[in-house]
Design a protein around this motif. Structure first.
Motif, short mmCIF file in Angstrom:
data_model
loop_
_atom_site.label_atom_id
_atom_site.label_comp_id
_atom_site.label_asym_id
_atom_site.label_seq_id
_atom_site.Cartn_x
_atom_site.Cartn_y
_atom_site.Cartn_z
N MET A 43 16.55 1.33 -32.08
CA MET A 43 17.68 0.49 -31.64
C MET A 43 18.19 -0.32 -32.82
N ASN A 44 19.48 -0.57 -32.82
CA ASN A 44 20.00 -1.50 -33.82
C ASN A 44 19.75 -2.93 -33.32
N ARG A 45 20.00 -3.90 -34.17
CA ARG A 45 19.69 -5.29 -33.84
C ARG A 45 20.45 -5.77 -32.60
N VAL A 46 21.70 -5.39 -32.45
CA VAL A 46 22.49 -5.81 -31.28
C VAL A 46 21.87 -5.24 -30.01
N GLN A 47 21.48 -3.98 -30.02
CA GLN A 47 20.84 -3.37 -28.85
C GLN A 47 19.53 -4.08 -28.51
N GLN A 48 18.75 -4.41 -29.52
CA GLN A 48 17.49 -5.12 -29.30
C GLN A 48 17.74 -6.47 -28.64
N GLN A 49 18.70 -7.21 -29.17
CA GLN A 49 18.95 -8.54 -28.65
C GLN A 49 19.56 -8.49 -27.25
N ARG A 50 20.39 -7.51 -26.97
CA ARG A 50 20.93 -7.36 -25.61
C ARG A 50 19.80 -7.09 -24.62
N THR A 51 18.82 -6.32 -25.05
CA THR A 51 17.67 -6.03 -24.19
C THR A 51 16.90 -7.31 -23.87
N VAL A 52 16.73 -8.15 -24.88
CA VAL A 52 16.02 -9.42 -24.66
C VAL A 52 16.84 -10.34 -23.76
N TYR A 53 18.13 -10.46 -24.01
CA TYR A 53 18.96 -11.33 -23.17
C TYR A 53 18.97 -10.85 -21.72
N ALA A 54 18.94 -9.55 -21.49
CA ALA A 54 18.86 -9.02 -20.13
C ALA A 54 17.56 -9.47 -19.46
N ALA A 55 16.49 -9.55 -20.23
CA ALA A 55 15.18 -9.97 -19.70
C ALA A 55 15.19 -11.44 -19.29
N LEU A 56 16.14 -12.22 -19.78
CA LEU A 56 16.20 -13.64 -19.45
C LEU A 56 16.73 -13.90 -18.05
N LYS A 57 17.24 -12.87 -17.41
CA LYS A 57 17.65 -12.93 -15.99
C LYS A 57 18.58 -14.11 -15.69
N GLY A 58 19.58 -14.29 -16.55
CA GLY A 58 20.59 -15.30 -16.28
C GLY A 58 20.24 -16.72 -16.68
N LYS A 59 19.12 -16.94 -17.32
CA LYS A 59 18.71 -18.30 -17.69
C LYS A 59 19.64 -18.94 -18.70
N MET A 60 20.49 -18.14 -19.38
CA MET A 60 21.42 -18.68 -20.37
C MET A 60 22.87 -18.60 -19.89
N ASP A 61 23.09 -18.24 -18.64
CA ASP A 61 24.44 -18.03 -18.14
C ASP A 61 25.19 -19.34 -17.89
N GLY A 62 26.34 -19.44 -18.50
CA GLY A 62 27.24 -20.56 -18.25
C GLY A 62 26.74 -21.89 -18.76
N PRO A 63 27.57 -22.91 -18.61
CA PRO A 63 27.22 -24.24 -19.12
C PRO A 63 26.05 -24.89 -18.35
N GLU A 64 25.75 -24.40 -17.19
CA GLU A 64 24.65 -24.95 -16.40
C GLU A 64 23.37 -24.14 -16.54
N GLY A 65 23.35 -23.19 -17.47
CA GLY A 65 22.15 -22.38 -17.68
C GLY A 65 20.97 -23.23 -18.10
N GLU A 66 19.78 -22.79 -17.73
CA GLU A 66 18.57 -23.55 -18.05
C GLU A 66 18.32 -23.63 -19.55
N LEU A 67 18.74 -22.60 -20.27
CA LEU A 67 18.53 -22.55 -21.71
C LEU A 67 19.90 -22.53 -22.39
N HIS A 68 20.13 -23.47 -23.27
CA HIS A 68 21.44 -23.60 -23.91
C HIS A 68 21.56 -22.72 -25.16
N ALA A 69 20.52 -22.69 -25.99
CA ALA A 69 20.59 -21.95 -27.24
C ALA A 69 19.25 -21.28 -27.53
N LEU A 70 19.34 -20.05 -28.03
CA LEU A 70 18.14 -19.30 -28.39
C LEU A 70 18.38 -18.62 -29.72
#
Length: 78
Positions: A43-70
């Motif tokens: 996988m290229n780096r973008v594919q790897q990171q998309r896979t990780v962000y998918a694993a976060l199950k929405g924890k970074m979604d929108g301004p009210e997300g539990e995690l602001h920056a990773l």
């Protein structure tokens, strides 16, 4: 509600059970993570990171997300 380092690591471990995972950050909103997993091979780096962000199950979604920056580093093992 903040997301703590051990919670983020547990969440990542669900999707990457055999990975080497290191999570740092103490404020619950800004963290860094290193995920080294054999599944990233080919996988290229973008594919790897998309896979990780998918694993976060929405924890970074929108301004009210539990995690602001990773700051995320991903790679396959050497």
């Amino acid at each position: 509600m903040p997301l703590y380092a051990h919670e983020l690591e547990n969440l990542l471990r669900e999707s990457f059970p055999n990975a080497q995972i290191t999570v740092e950050g103490a404020d619950g909103r800004h963290m860094s993570a290193l995920v080294i997993d054999e599944g990233f091979r080919g996988m290229n780096r973008v594919q790897q990171q998309r896979t990780v962000y998918a694993a976060l199950k929405g924890k970074m979604d929108g301004p009210e997300g539990e995690l602001h920056a990773l700051a995320l580093t991903t790679r396959a093992p050497d």
